[in-house]
Design a protein around this motif. Sequence first.
Motif, PDB file in Angstrom:
ATOM      1  N   ALA A 111       0.825  -1.206   0.000  1.00  0.00           N
ATOM      2  CA  ALA A 111       0.000   0.000   0.000  1.00  0.00           C
ATOM      3  C   ALA A 111       0.857   1.254   0.000  1.00  0.00           C
ATOM      4  O   ALA A 111       0.369   2.339  -0.302  1.00  0.00           O
ATOM      5  CB  ALA A 111      -0.926   0.000   1.220  1.00  0.00           C
ATOM      6  N   GLY A 112       2.149   1.118   0.306  1.00  0.00           N
ATOM      7  CA  GLY A 112       3.048   2.265   0.341  1.00  0.00           C
ATOM      8  C   GLY A 112       3.563   2.651  -1.027  1.00  0.00           C
ATOM      9  O   GLY A 112       3.338   3.753  -1.517  1.00  0.00           O
ATOM     10  N   CYS A 113       4.239   1.714  -1.688  1.00  0.00           N
ATOM     11  CA  CYS A 113       4.898   2.021  -2.968  1.00  0.00           C
ATOM     12  C   CYS A 113       4.198   1.419  -4.171  1.00  0.00           C
ATOM     13  O   CYS A 113       4.546   1.726  -5.306  1.00  0.00           O
ATOM     14  CB  CYS A 113       6.353   1.566  -2.937  1.00  0.00           C
ATOM     15  SG  CYS A 113       6.543  -0.240  -2.863  1.00  0.00           S
ATOM     16  N   GLY A 114       3.230   0.540  -3.947  1.00  0.00           N
ATOM     17  CA  GLY A 114       2.508  -0.070  -5.053  1.00  0.00           C
ATOM     18  C   GLY A 114       3.138  -1.334  -5.602  1.00  0.00           C
ATOM     19  O   GLY A 114       2.639  -1.918  -6.556  1.00  0.00           O
ATOM     20  N   ALA A 115       4.259  -1.777  -5.027  1.00  0.00           N
ATOM     21  CA  ALA A 115       4.920  -2.991  -5.506  1.00  0.00           C
ATOM     22  C   ALA A 115       4.049  -4.212  -5.222  1.00  0.00           C
ATOM     23  O   ALA A 115       3.190  -4.191  -4.335  1.00  0.00           O
ATOM     24  CB  ALA A 115       6.279  -3.151  -4.842  1.00  0.00           C
ATOM     25  N   ALA A 116       4.281  -5.266  -5.990  1.00  0.00           N
ATOM     26  CA  ALA A 116       3.563  -6.519  -5.795  1.00  0.00           C
ATOM     27  C   ALA A 116       4.547  -7.667  -5.840  1.00  0.00           C
ATOM     28  O   ALA A 116       5.537  -7.619  -6.573  1.00  0.00           O
ATOM     29  CB  ALA A 116       2.509  -6.702  -6.883  1.00  0.00           C
ATOM     30  N   ALA A 117       4.280  -8.684  -5.049  1.00  0.00           N
ATOM     31  CA  ALA A 117       5.092  -9.896  -5.061  1.00  0.00           C
ATOM     32  C   ALA A 117       4.149 -11.082  -5.112  1.00  0.00           C
ATOM     33  O   ALA A 117       3.122 -11.102  -4.438  1.00  0.00           O
ATOM     34  CB  ALA A 117       5.977  -9.970  -3.828  1.00  0.00           C
ATOM     35  N   GLU A 118       4.514 -12.054  -5.938  1.00  0.00           N
ATOM     36  CA  GLU A 118       3.730 -13.284  -6.010  1.00  0.00           C
ATOM     37  C   GLU A 118       4.222 -14.214  -4.916  1.00  0.00           C
ATOM     38  O   GLU A 118       5.419 -14.508  -4.828  1.00  0.00           O
ATOM     39  CB  GLU A 118       3.879 -13.931  -7.389  1.00  0.00           C
ATOM     40  CG  GLU A 118       2.937 -15.085  -7.590  1.00  0.00           C
ATOM     41  CD  GLU A 118       2.922 -15.599  -9.020  1.00  0.00           C
ATOM     42  OE1 GLU A 118       2.278 -16.638  -9.241  1.00  0.00           O
ATOM     43  OE2 GLU A 118       3.545 -14.986  -9.911  1.00  0.00           O
ATOM     44  N   LEU A 119       3.320 -14.656  -4.088  1.00  0.00           N
ATOM     45  CA  LEU A 119       3.641 -15.516  -2.951  1.00  0.00           C
ATOM     46  C   LEU A 119       3.460 -16.975  -3.352  1.00  0.00           C
ATOM     47  O   LEU A 119       2.412 -17.349  -3.863  1.00  0.00           O
ATOM     48  CB  LEU A 119       2.721 -15.172  -1.773  1.00  0.00           C
ATOM     49  CG  LEU A 119       2.868 -15.938  -0.485  1.00  0.00           C
ATOM     50  CD1 LEU A 119       4.241 -15.678   0.137  1.00  0.00           C
ATOM     51  CD2 LEU A 119       1.777 -15.539   0.488  1.00  0.00           C
ATOM     52  N   GLU A 120       4.482 -17.772  -3.135  1.00  0.00           N
ATOM     53  CA  GLU A 120       4.425 -19.195  -3.445  1.00  0.00           C
ATOM     54  C   GLU A 120       4.402 -19.959  -2.132  1.00  0.00           C
ATOM     55  O   GLU A 120       5.407 -19.989  -1.423  1.00  0.00           O
ATOM     56  CB  GLU A 120       5.629 -19.590  -4.295  1.00  0.00           C
ATOM     57  CG  GLU A 120       5.684 -18.851  -5.611  1.00  0.00           C
ATOM     58  CD  GLU A 120       6.981 -19.095  -6.366  1.00  0.00           C
ATOM     59  OE1 GLU A 120       7.665 -20.086  -6.079  1.00  0.00           O
ATOM     60  OE2 GLU A 120       7.292 -18.277  -7.241  1.00  0.00           O
ATOM     61  N   ASP A 121       3.248 -20.546  -1.811  1.00  0.00           N
ATOM     62  CA  ASP A 121       3.131 -21.279  -0.559  1.00  0.00           C
ATOM     63  C   ASP A 121       2.073 -22.362  -0.709  1.00  0.00           C
ATOM     64  O   ASP A 121       0.878 -22.083  -0.706  1.00  0.00           O
ATOM     65  CB  ASP A 121       2.768 -20.325   0.581  1.00  0.00           C
ATOM     66  CG  ASP A 121       2.864 -20.977   1.944  1.00  0.00           C
ATOM     67  OD1 ASP A 121       2.467 -22.154   2.085  1.00  0.00           O
ATOM     68  OD2 ASP A 121       3.318 -20.305   2.876  1.00  0.00           O
ATOM     69  N   GLU A 122       2.524 -23.590  -0.864  1.00  0.00           N
ATOM     70  CA  GLU A 122       1.606 -24.713  -1.058  1.00  0.00           C
ATOM     71  C   GLU A 122       0.749 -24.967   0.173  1.00  0.00           C
ATOM     72  O   GLU A 122      -0.342 -25.518   0.054  1.00  0.00           O
ATOM     73  CB  GLU A 122       2.386 -25.960  -1.455  1.00  0.00           C
ATOM     74  CG  GLU A 122       2.984 -25.846  -2.842  1.00  0.00           C
ATOM     75  CD  GLU A 122       3.777 -27.076  -3.246  1.00  0.00           C
ATOM     76  OE1 GLU A 122       3.680 -28.118  -2.567  1.00  0.00           O
ATOM     77  OE2 GLU A 122       4.494 -26.982  -4.257  1.00  0.00           O
ATOM     78  N   THR A 143      -7.506 -17.024  -6.185  1.00  0.00           N
ATOM     79  CA  THR A 143      -6.620 -15.873  -6.199  1.00  0.00           C
ATOM     80  C   THR A 143      -6.765 -15.193  -4.849  1.00  0.00           C
ATOM     81  O   THR A 143      -7.878 -14.930  -4.403  1.00  0.00           O
ATOM     82  CB  THR A 143      -6.994 -14.887  -7.326  1.00  0.00           C
ATOM     83  OG1 THR A 143      -6.934 -15.567  -8.571  1.00  0.00           O
ATOM     84  CG2 THR A 143      -6.041 -13.708  -7.357  1.00  0.00           C
ATOM     85  N   ILE A 144      -5.643 -14.934  -4.227  1.00  0.00           N
ATOM     86  CA  ILE A 144      -5.639 -14.275  -2.922  1.00  0.00           C
ATOM     87  C   ILE A 144      -4.805 -13.009  -3.045  1.00  0.00           C
ATOM     88  O   ILE A 144      -3.682 -13.051  -3.556  1.00  0.00           O
ATOM     89  CB  ILE A 144      -5.054 -15.211  -1.831  1.00  0.00           C
ATOM     90  CG1 ILE A 144      -5.913 -16.471  -1.711  1.00  0.00           C
ATOM     91  CG2 ILE A 144      -4.931 -14.478  -0.496  1.00  0.00           C
ATOM     92  CD1 ILE A 144      -5.326 -17.543  -0.818  1.00  0.00           C
ATOM     93  N   GLU A 145      -5.355 -11.894  -2.607  1.00  0.00           N
ATOM     94  CA  GLU A 145      -4.653 -10.615  -2.657  1.00  0.00           C
ATOM     95  C   GLU A 145      -4.584 -10.051  -1.244  1.00  0.00           C
ATOM     96  O   GLU A 145      -5.611  -9.869  -0.601  1.00  0.00           O
ATOM     97  CB  GLU A 145      -5.389  -9.656  -3.591  1.00  0.00           C
ATOM     98  CG  GLU A 145      -5.471 -10.192  -5.011  1.00  0.00           C
ATOM     99  CD  GLU A 145      -6.317  -9.337  -5.943  1.00  0.00           C
ATOM    100  OE1 GLU A 145      -6.764  -8.249  -5.531  1.00  0.00           O
ATOM    101  OE2 GLU A 145      -6.527  -9.762  -7.091  1.00  0.00           O
ATOM    102  N   VAL A 146      -3.370  -9.810  -0.784  1.00  0.00           N
ATOM    103  CA  VAL A 146      -3.144  -9.339   0.576  1.00  0.00           C
ATOM    104  C   VAL A 146      -2.445  -7.986   0.507  1.00  0.00           C
ATOM    105  O   VAL A 146      -1.392  -7.858  -0.122  1.00  0.00           O
ATOM    106  CB  VAL A 146      -2.276 -10.346   1.373  1.00  0.00           C
ATOM    107  CG1 VAL A 146      -2.045  -9.853   2.785  1.00  0.00           C
ATOM    108  CG2 VAL A 146      -2.913 -11.724   1.362  1.00  0.00           C
ATOM    109  N   GLU A 147      -3.031  -6.990   1.156  1.00  0.00           N
ATOM    110  CA  GLU A 147      -2.457  -5.645   1.148  1.00  0.00           C
ATOM    111  C   GLU A 147      -1.722  -5.381   2.450  1.00  0.00           C
ATOM    112  O   GLU A 147      -2.161  -5.785   3.516  1.00  0.00           O
ATOM    113  CB  GLU A 147      -3.580  -4.617   0.950  1.00  0.00           C
ATOM    114  CG  GLU A 147      -3.080  -3.241   0.608  1.00  0.00           C
ATOM    115  CD  GLU A 147      -4.215  -2.299   0.256  1.00  0.00           C
ATOM    116  OE1 GLU A 147      -4.080  -1.603  -0.743  1.00  0.00           O
ATOM    117  OE2 GLU A 147      -5.208  -2.268   0.991  1.00  0.00           O
ATOM    118  N   GLY A 148      -0.581  -4.719   2.352  1.00  0.00           N
ATOM    119  CA  GLY A 148       0.234  -4.392   3.513  1.00  0.00           C
ATOM    120  C   GLY A 148       1.394  -3.518   3.093  1.00  0.00           C
ATOM    121  O   GLY A 148       1.260  -2.725   2.158  1.00  0.00           O
TER     122      GLY A 148
END
Length: 160
Positions: A111-122, A143-148
């Motif tokens: 939410a700060g810089c707008g960057a996104a990372a794809e999380l890989e977690d089985e 699809t799961i989207e988590v903001e932080g």
Amino acid sequence: MAFPVPQHDHRACVHGALDAAEVECHRQGARLTPIRRRVLELVWESHQPVGAYALLETLAREGWSAAPPTVYRALEFLQLHGLVHRIALLNAFTGCSRPGLPHAGKFLLCAGCGAAAELEDEDIDRAVNEAAGRLGFSVSRQTIEVEGLCPACRRTEASP
């Protein structure tokens, strides 16, 4: 794809994504046309999800005669072939870090810089499927989207 670190070689990141896209399209018998390739390259140019109209503006500045349907068709192709993900929360797109591999989309959105990372977690995938199964539900796509806040924004926020 993790959040970029200061020593991140972004050019290598983009080139790697384009090379992987060529391989995946060849594997699927699909054609990565010049406009599709350029749209994919623009999506990968930063670690921030990008909207279709921002892509269209960049293409127009570069001299492409692309109309909105052209960009949407390119994004649809890239999505269909597992090369980009749509981030619903932002109505934007981000490059897929694992093209050709079946996986659920899980994204950490800063939410700060707008960057996104794809999380890989089985474990998360398994937990969702098990919880859904207990309710008699069969998951076909998730699809799961988590903001932080990303690590860089957290450091900035913690600085006096």
